[in-house]
Write a protein that holds these residues in place. Structure first.
Motif, mmCIF file in Angstrom:
data_model
loop_
_atom_site.group_PDB
_atom_site.id
_atom_site.type_symbol
_atom_site.label_atom_id
_atom_site.label_comp_id
_atom_site.label_asym_id
_atom_site.label_seq_id
_atom_site.Cartn_x
_atom_site.Cartn_y
_atom_site.Cartn_z
ATOM 1 N N GLN A 398 -41.946 1.828 -10.702
ATOM 2 C CA GLN A 398 -41.023 1.399 -9.651
ATOM 3 C C GLN A 398 -39.895 0.588 -10.267
ATOM 4 O O GLN A 398 -40.133 -0.404 -10.958
ATOM 5 C CB GLN A 398 -41.752 0.559 -8.599
ATOM 6 C CG GLN A 398 -40.874 0.125 -7.432
ATOM 7 C CD GLN A 398 -41.617 -0.729 -6.430
ATOM 8 O OE1 GLN A 398 -42.663 -1.305 -6.736
ATOM 9 N NE2 GLN A 398 -41.088 -0.833 -5.211
ATOM 10 N N GLU A 403 -38.084 2.899 -4.744
ATOM 11 C CA GLU A 403 -39.413 3.299 -4.307
ATOM 12 C C GLU A 403 -40.288 3.618 -5.513
ATOM 13 O O GLU A 403 -39.777 4.029 -6.569
ATOM 14 C CB GLU A 403 -39.320 4.534 -3.398
ATOM 15 C CG GLU A 403 -38.551 4.302 -2.097
ATOM 16 C CD GLU A 403 -39.236 3.311 -1.178
ATOM 17 O OE1 GLU A 403 -40.485 3.231 -1.210
ATOM 18 O OE2 GLU A 403 -38.522 2.606 -0.426
ATOM 19 N N ARG A 404 -41.583 3.457 -5.356
ATOM 20 C CA ARG A 404 -42.506 3.828 -6.431
ATOM 21 C C ARG A 404 -42.499 5.348 -6.570
ATOM 22 O O ARG A 404 -42.529 6.087 -5.593
ATOM 23 C CB ARG A 404 -43.911 3.313 -6.143
ATOM 24 C CG ARG A 404 -44.922 3.645 -7.244
ATOM 25 C CD ARG A 404 -46.148 2.766 -7.159
ATOM 26 N NE ARG A 404 -45.832 1.389 -7.540
ATOM 27 C CZ ARG A 404 -45.773 0.956 -8.804
ATOM 28 N NH1 ARG A 404 -45.989 1.791 -9.815
ATOM 29 N NH2 ARG A 404 -45.499 -0.296 -9.060
ATOM 30 N N LYS A 439 -46.600 -1.115 -0.028
ATOM 31 C CA LYS A 439 -45.432 -1.953 -0.377
ATOM 32 C C LYS A 439 -45.447 -3.239 0.429
ATOM 33 O O LYS A 439 -45.625 -3.224 1.650
ATOM 34 C CB LYS A 439 -44.139 -1.189 -0.107
ATOM 35 C CG LYS A 439 -42.877 -1.995 -0.461
ATOM 36 C CD LYS A 439 -41.616 -1.357 0.065
ATOM 37 C CE LYS A 439 -41.213 -0.160 -0.758
ATOM 38 N NZ LYS A 439 -39.842 0.308 -0.380
#
Length: 520
Positions: A398, A403-404, A439
């Motif tokens: 990330q 975003e991951r 998250k």
């Protein structure tokens, strides 16, 4: 010993002799360049701004710094370019430099025209190219003697951003933060960092400077004449690539073969579409503003060659590297590149290895050095052996503010624009488990392995086990819906690699019962 005048006809094992006899500056030429520099410097210090206001103020020359090949110690016997950087009191910031530079350059040109005879040299102004941008410099030629080559001089008025910082030390990151947020064009304020640019090259071993001379000779005699009206990269870009090749190919050894170095740089130029080169001598990733900016630069279309003194200056951008590669390929077929055993030459990859910090819940972090152009499945093999994994290995990373992302085994780190230190999460799953990303409010996310039929409460327990908030303090949302503890992930249509938001419940006042609040 026969002296070859033409580089392409010179045998590879004779390149050192070629540089020594044909390219290293002779005493008379060095003295002419030195004398011209001293006269011009005195003019700017003592006369140019004397007894006349500029921008309605008295202007002082804070210091004069010599750049170009003369300043770096890479002058050729037949050619010299001098960048003369004037640090002026009328520029208290980058913004002031941008606003008033054109007026100052016009004033300098007027004064040189008035008092040029006092330099005892013939001065010829070089017309400015037609461009929409304000000129950064004033260019002119100095003719010392009729039978000698003219000395090219570029005068660059600049803001003294570094003040009295020593080139051997790293400037405070606030200087680069100010540079990045100044709103200038890429590389517009590079003259302010001339002392760092000069020291970066000048501090190198003598033999490396000879290799730099050889590359510069190739650029001036073979590349530039063939493509006069094309947007070729600056000589400085080739200097930086040569230094990079030496660092990687010899581990910064002062003892190397010139022919091996010359061939290695030519091979690197052919691979220009993969080049991503930068240094952390003067700026690094510690400051958040600088870190985010550098990472964005490294994601630009390659080649990426960041000026070691100025991260805004990408010397690889928007130039005709295809033409450079074409001439490099031609050069490799000439006598100067025919090594007896090419396999014994330098092995230079087009980007440095990336330091990967591998994190797995419940395990100590592990550092791995990875070629950014190596397939990710090779990295997975190392990780599997280290952690003793038996299940399916899922890697993700990330970037700040992003975003991951899942890393594909068939891709490379370069595919994801990863050319600097990165933290990667490894997760082991066993079918039919899926991976979900959770998250938090700060934007950071973690991967979790979970069975699709498991409940949201089970996921909350995993979050608590991974040192997250207590189960009763968690609120989970997916697609703006609050997730009830008794529902399963499959009931909620949560699939592999979906992201779930974690909100920490605000603390309850003392004495308020918690029974009945957990099962939402």
């Amino acid at each position: 010993m026969e002296l070859f005048q033409n580089l392409y006809e010179t045998p590879a094992d004779m390149l050192s002799a070629f540089v020594e006899r044909s390219l290293q500056p002779e005493g008379d030429w060095k003295e002419e360049v030195k004398d011209a520099w001293q006269r011009i410097e005195r003019f700017f210090r003592d006369r140019c701004f004397h007894d006349e206001l500029v921008l309605d103020q008295e202007v002082r020359v804070l210091k004069v710094v010599k750049g170009g090949s003369s300043g770096k110690g890479t002058t050729l016997n037949y050619s010299s370019d001098v960048d003369l950087v004037l640090f002026l009191s009328c520029f208290p910031s980058f913004q002031d430099q941008a606003e008033h530079r054109a007026s100052v350059i016009s004033f300098i040109e007027k004064r040189l025209t008035q008092y040029g005879r006092s330099l005892a040299y013939s001065i010829t102004m070089v017309p400015q190219r037609e461009t929409n941008r304000v000129p950064r410099s004033l260019s002119f030629h100095v003719q010392a003697r009729k039978n000698s080559e003219a000395i090219g001089v570029d005068v660059l008025p600049a803001y003294d951003a570094l003040r009295n910082f020593c080139p051997d030390s790293k400037p405070p990151p606030e200087i680069y933060e100010d540079l990045i947020t100044s709103g200038g064009h890429p590389g517009e304020f590079s003259p302010s960092f001339t002392e760092l640019q000069r020291h970066f090259v000048k501090s190198r071993p003598v033999k490396l400077k000879n290799l730099l001379r050889l590359m510069k000779h190739w650029y001036l005699q073979y590349l530039k004449p063939k493509y006069r009206n094309k947007a070729l990269p600056a000589k400085y870009a080739l200097e930086l690539l040569t230094i990079y090749a030496w660092e990687i190919g010899t581990d910064e050894s002062e003892n190397f073969n010139l022919d091996e170095g010359f061939r290695a740089v030519m091979e690197l130029l052919i691979d220009y579409e993969d080049i991503c080169v930068y240094w952390t001598k003067y700026y690094d990733f510690q400051n958040e503003t600088v870190r985010i900016y550098i990472k964005q630069q490294l994601k630009e279309c390659r080649p990426v060659i960041l000026d070691p003194a100025d991260p805004t200056n990408n010397l690889g951008k928007e130039k005709r590297w295809d033409l450079v590669a074409r001439e490099a390929a031609h050069c490799l077929r000439q006598a100067c590149c025919r090594n007896e055993d090419p396999s014994q030459g330098w092995h230079v990859q087009p980007a440095r290895e990336v330091q990967v910090m591998v994190k797995k819940t419940g395990e100590e972090a592990w550092i791995l050095s990875v070629d950014p152009y190596s397939p990710i499945w090779k990295m997975k093999t190392e990780i599997k052996r280290t952690f003793g994994l038996r299940g399916q290995q899922r890697l993700s990373f990330q970037e700040p503010g992003g975003e991951r992302q899942l890393l594909s085994s068939q891709r490379t780190l370069a595919h994801y624009g990863i050319f600097s230190k990165v933290s990667i999460r490894v997760l082991e799953t066993f079918p039919p488990e899926i991976q979900v990303f959770v998250k938090n409010s700060s934007g950071q996310s973690k991967p979790y392995a979970i069975h699709p039929d498991d409940s949201i409460y089970a996921l909350k327990e995993k979050i608590e086990e991974a040192e997250g908030p207590y189960v009763e303090d968690q609120i989970l949302k997916f697609q703006n819906r609050k997730l009830r503890n008794h529902c399963s992930l499959s009931d909620l249509h949560i699939k592999d690699c979906d992201t779930i938001m974690l909100i920490r419940r605000s603390h309850r006042p003392l004495g308020v019962p918690t029974v009945g609040l957990y099962m939402i």
